[in-house]
Write a protein that holds these residues in place. Sequence first.
Motif, short mmCIF file in Angstrom:
data_model
loop_
_atom_site.label_atom_id
_atom_site.label_comp_id
_atom_site.label_asym_id
_atom_site.label_seq_id
_atom_site.Cartn_x
_atom_site.Cartn_y
_atom_site.Cartn_z
N TYR A 32 50.95 23.74 46.06
CA TYR A 32 50.24 23.73 47.33
C TYR A 32 48.78 23.55 46.99
CZ TYR A 32 54.66 25.63 48.91
OH TYR A 32 55.99 25.81 49.17
N LEU A 94 47.49 27.00 45.12
CA LEU A 94 47.96 28.34 45.47
C LEU A 94 48.89 28.82 44.37
CD1 LEU A 94 47.68 30.32 47.86
CD2 LEU A 94 49.75 29.27 48.82
N PHE A 98 51.49 33.43 45.77
CA PHE A 98 50.70 33.18 46.98
C PHE A 98 49.62 34.21 47.22
CE2 PHE A 98 53.44 29.85 47.68
CZ PHE A 98 54.75 30.22 47.93
N GLN A 99 49.25 34.96 46.17
CA GLN A 99 48.22 35.97 46.40
C GLN A 99 46.82 35.42 46.25
OE1 GLN A 99 50.39 36.24 43.83
NE2 GLN A 99 51.45 38.19 43.85
N LYS A 100 46.68 34.25 45.63
CA LYS A 100 45.33 33.79 45.39
C LYS A 100 45.31 32.27 45.26
CE LYS A 100 45.70 34.02 40.37
NZ LYS A 100 45.25 34.67 39.12
N LEU A 101 44.10 31.75 45.43
CA LEU A 101 43.83 30.36 45.11
C LEU A 101 43.29 30.30 43.69
CD1 LEU A 101 42.10 29.27 48.42
CD2 LEU A 101 44.29 28.45 47.57
N TYR B 31 45.54 39.38 55.38
CA TYR B 31 45.17 39.19 53.98
C TYR B 31 43.66 39.03 53.84
CZ TYR B 31 44.71 36.59 49.55
OH TYR B 31 44.34 36.16 48.31
N TYR B 35 36.32 37.02 45.70
CA TYR B 35 36.17 36.12 44.57
C TYR B 35 34.73 36.21 44.07
CZ TYR B 35 40.40 33.67 46.25
OH TYR B 35 41.68 33.35 46.65
N GLN B 45 39.40 35.33 41.34
CA GLN B 45 39.74 36.42 42.25
C GLN B 45 39.49 37.78 41.60
OE1 GLN B 45 43.86 37.40 43.26
NE2 GLN B 45 43.35 36.97 45.40
N GLU B 98 51.48 32.88 54.00
CA GLU B 98 50.79 32.55 52.75
C GLU B 98 50.18 31.16 52.73
OE1 GLU B 98 54.14 35.41 51.77
OE2 GLU B 98 53.94 33.57 52.93
N GLN B 102 42.66 29.85 53.99
CA GLN B 102 41.77 30.98 53.75
C GLN B 102 40.40 30.61 54.30
OE1 GLN B 102 41.59 33.11 50.07
NE2 GLN B 102 43.71 32.61 49.53
#
Lengths: 113, 113
Positions: A32, A94, A98-101, B31, B35, B45, B98, B102
């Motif tokens: 993603y 992603l 899916f917790q962070k970019l 969410y 960062y 992050q 998800e 963002q």
Amino acid sequence: AQSVTQPDIHITVSEGASLELRCNYSYGATPYLFWYVQSPGQGLQLLLKYFSGDTLVQGIKGFEAEFKRSQSSFNLRKPSVHWSDAAEYFCAVLNTGFQKLVFGTGTRLLVSP
Amino acid sequence: EAQVTQNPRYLITVTGKKLTVTCSQNMNHEYMSWYRQDPGLGLRQIYYSMNVEVTDKGDVPEGYKVSRKEKRNFPLILESPSPNQTSLYFCASRTGTELNEQFFGPGTRLTVL
């Protein structure tokens, strides 16, 4: 682990010329992918994203990006650059949970008159 | 207007003096994430929160704390700042889904002397 590579730290383009910013990702499954732009003194703004389907994605401000699985790339393009496009551009993927970019290191675009 | 706000925008402090950077969003997002952005490293992050009272470490959590007592707020706490925490900090939020975008705050530039 997922990673994103933006091989160009700086790019200078003449106003009106076309632009291509490179992004390569490392990811085992379907990625993603995102492109964000950061104007001086500003936060990050989403330009476009790819999840599935058509591999050519249209975004805001006249930008588009093409997902190429065979090359693990997601390059950003614009046919005619405007002076206001001068900014830093970040490619991101992603992560699996899916917790962070996961971001690349960014490409700073300079636009010459 | 839907937005993520951060305060302060700029802060210069000295080693060891506790500080808090606030983050607030008005979009009812579940969410939230912090960062840090450093030259040549992109964004990494620090911590994230999936919902109220649910927080977890990101890639670079050392020297930071967070709390999520209310849905809209996600403060970043530096109990004893050190010069290596000099950086540009971004807060972000999204819905619980998800794959949704963002949204990023405008950033807080922190200098620790």
